[in-house]
Each structure stands twice: as C-alpha cells, then as structure tokens.
Design a protein around this motif. Structure first.
Motif, PDB file in Angstrom:
ATOM      1  N   HIS A 216      27.115  40.971  -2.515  1.00 12.72           N
ATOM      2  CA  HIS A 216      26.748  40.255  -1.297  1.00 12.72           C
ATOM      3  C   HIS A 216      27.913  39.390  -0.827  1.00 12.72           C
ATOM      4  CE1 HIS A 216      22.605  41.470  -2.078  1.00 12.72           C
ATOM      5  NE2 HIS A 216      22.368  41.137  -0.834  1.00 12.72           N
ATOM      6  N   THR A 218      28.141  36.907   2.080  1.00 11.13           N
ATOM      7  CA  THR A 218      27.365  36.256   3.141  1.00 11.13           C
ATOM      8  C   THR A 218      28.213  35.918   4.360  1.00 11.13           C
ATOM      9  OG1 THR A 218      27.692  34.114   2.043  1.00 11.13           O
ATOM     10  CG2 THR A 218      25.678  35.331   1.521  1.00 11.13           C
ATOM     11  N   ALA A 221      27.958  38.753   6.732  1.00 13.72           N
ATOM     12  CA  ALA A 221      26.593  39.279   6.802  1.00 13.72           C
ATOM     13  C   ALA A 221      26.276  39.950   8.133  1.00 13.72           C
ATOM     14  CB  ALA A 221      25.590  38.161   6.536  1.00 13.72           C
ATOM     15  N   THR A 225      25.296  43.937   8.082  1.00 11.81           N
ATOM     16  CA  THR A 225      23.942  44.336   8.490  1.00 11.81           C
ATOM     17  C   THR A 225      23.912  44.940   9.889  1.00 11.81           C
ATOM     18  OG1 THR A 225      23.484  42.128   9.404  1.00 11.81           O
ATOM     19  CG2 THR A 225      22.926  42.513   7.080  1.00 11.81           C
ATOM     20  N   ARG A 233      17.328  40.993   9.910  1.00 15.05           N
ATOM     21  CA  ARG A 233      18.148  41.661   8.888  1.00 15.05           C
ATOM     22  C   ARG A 233      19.256  40.742   8.370  1.00 15.05           C
ATOM     23  NH1 ARG A 233      20.653  46.437  11.569  1.00 15.05           N
ATOM     24  NH2 ARG A 233      20.118  45.307  13.480  1.00 15.05           N
ATOM     25  N   TYR A 234      19.839  40.018   9.279  1.00 13.77           N
ATOM     26  CA  TYR A 234      20.910  39.089   8.908  1.00 13.77           C
ATOM     27  C   TYR A 234      20.404  38.043   7.921  1.00 13.77           C
ATOM     28  CZ  TYR A 234      24.172  35.158   9.543  1.00 13.77           C
ATOM     29  OH  TYR A 234      25.042  34.113   9.345  1.00 13.77           O
ATOM     30  N   GLU A 236      17.643  38.099   6.085  1.00 13.02           N
ATOM     31  CA  GLU A 236      17.190  38.702   4.829  1.00 13.02           C
ATOM     32  C   GLU A 236      18.377  38.965   3.902  1.00 13.02           C
ATOM     33  OE1 GLU A 236      15.063  42.159   6.064  1.00 13.02           O
ATOM     34  OE2 GLU A 236      13.128  41.094   6.225  1.00 13.02           O
ATOM     35  N   TYR A 237      19.491  39.374   4.475  1.00 13.64           N
ATOM     36  CA  TYR A 237      20.691  39.615   3.672  1.00 13.64           C
ATOM     37  C   TYR A 237      21.205  38.304   3.065  1.00 13.64           C
ATOM     38  CZ  TYR A 237      25.374  41.200   2.362  1.00 13.64           C
ATOM     39  OH  TYR A 237      26.521  41.485   1.661  1.00 13.64           O
TER      40      TYR A 237
END
Length: 243
Positions: A216, A218, A221, A225, A233-234, A236-237
């Motif tokens: 991951h 971030t 992100a 995504t 989606r952003y 959640e990532y």
C-alpha cells in the motif's frame, strides 16, 4: 545584688529572638507572595496558553468558543491535514458514539485510531522475528532532493508535502539515515519494506522486500485506484492494511 542570668536563660533568649526574626521574615515573604503571586500566576498561565496554541499549530486561540477550530473531524480544517489521518479520526469517532461537538479542543486536534484497527494489531503475533524493521516511504524524499524544484512542483502539486521543496530537513535526513543504516547494519534477520519504490529500485540485500506496486502506497492512492475525485475507492484503499 542583681543575679546574673543563667546560660540556659541566655540560650532561650537567643532562640526566642531568632524565632521572632524568622517569623517576621515569613510574614514578609507571605505578603510578597500575596502581592506578586496573582500577577505571576496569570503570567505563567499566559505562557502556558501560548505554548499550547503553538503545539496545536495555526496560532489560533486555545478555546474553540474563541474561534479555535479543530484539526480533525466535521469541525476540522478544510482541506484536512491528510486524508488518511482524517479517515481514521472519523472511524474512531463513529465507533465511539461520541458527538463531535462535545469533544474537547485537544481531542479534536490530535490523531485517533479506531478500536478495530488496534484490536487487529493486538491479535497479531508479537514474537520478535527481526532485529531491525523499517516499513514506509522513501522515494518521495529521494526525488524531492534530486529533482529540480520546478519539476517537483509540477509532479506533486496538491499532494501532502508537495510545497516543502526547501525545509522539512528532519524527515529527509531521517529517511536517508534509514537507508544508510540498513546498508551498513541489516542482515537476513531484518526487514526493509519501502512502500513507494519504482522499477529503478535496486534491492539492498536479502532483508529488502521492497517491490513496485506490491504494498500500500497511500500517497499515490488516487493514481493506484483511478479515483481522482477521491471517492469511495480512494478512501477504502487508504484504510486497507498490508497483511
């Protein structure tokens, strides 16, 4: 003929005189404390307030009722300090069942972690398997140092820390130190996981598990995504965790 006072009587007189002087000094000291104490107390309180305001940043007043805004939550800054810190803070608020308006200035100005994240961390094995362990980003700091400022701004504008082309030397020095320390001291019993490496990265040794796109990242992100609007989606990532 007048009798001479005994040595014991003289001693008692000396002690009595000494006690009277001490008592008088204590009375004067008490008066000074009374006269000076309140202004001094107020001054110290003023220093405390200044210190607290500086610690909470933005130079605003301590009391929310005096116009001081929070750093996180529905009463927080816009845009937030970082999206991931804001998301975690809101999750923690929802899990607690608290009303954001009832939270103290301090409470809404420090990061929070939701309980379920802490429970997941507690459920992990706590057996030590590595001597040294670093997991986090590095390439961001590397490119900030080597790219011309104009190129850096064009590539990163709008991302957290994009405008820190000069300064933030503490973080830059710390990330550089990690890599140099790993080269000099890490062995196959250690772990180095740089989360934002690209395909130019050369592994430093058997301890280096860094891989492009594997973990991951971030900071990237929205690109990873494809959610440029920073929607579901952003976010959640951002809240996902490497297993």
């Amino acid at each position: 003929r007048q009798a001479k006072p005994s040595p014991a009587f003289k001693s008692d007189c000396v002690l009595s005189s000494f006690s009277q002087r001490v008592s008088a000094m204590l009375v004067v000291l008490a008066l000074l404390i009374t006269l000076v104490g309140l202004p001094l107390h107020g001054a110290l309180q003023g220093l405390s307030r200044i210190s607290d305001a500086e610690a909470l940043s933005d130079g605003a007043a301590i009391l929310r009722t005096a116009g001081r805004s929070c750093l996180f939550g529905p009463n927080g800054r816009e845009p937030p300090l970082t999206d991931i810190a804001e998301d975690f803070w809101m999750l923690a608020l929802n899990e607690s069942g608290l009303d954001a308006d009832s939270i103290s200035l301090y409470g809404c100005s420090v990061p929070k972690m939701p309980v379920h994240i802490l429970q997941r961390a507690q459920a992990l094995s706590h057996e030590k398997v590595h001597n040294f362990n670093f997991q986090g980003s590095y390439m961001w700091e590397y490119y900030r140092q080597v790219l011309p400022p104009s190129v850096w701004r064009a590539l990163t504008e709008g991302d957290p820390g994009w405008n820190a082309t000069v300064g933030n030397k503490g973080q830059t020095a710390a990330r550089n130190w990690v890599v140099e320390f790993a080269k000099a001291n890490f062995s196959d019993r250690d772990l180095l996981k740089i989360t934002d490496v690209d395909y130019s990265w050369k592994h430093l040794g058997p301890y280096d598990v860094s891989e492009p796109g594997k973990f991951h990242n971030t900071r990237e992100a929205d690109l990873i995504t494809g959610d440029a609007e920073k929607g579901k989606r952003y976010h959640e990532y951002l809240l996902a965790i490497d297993e």
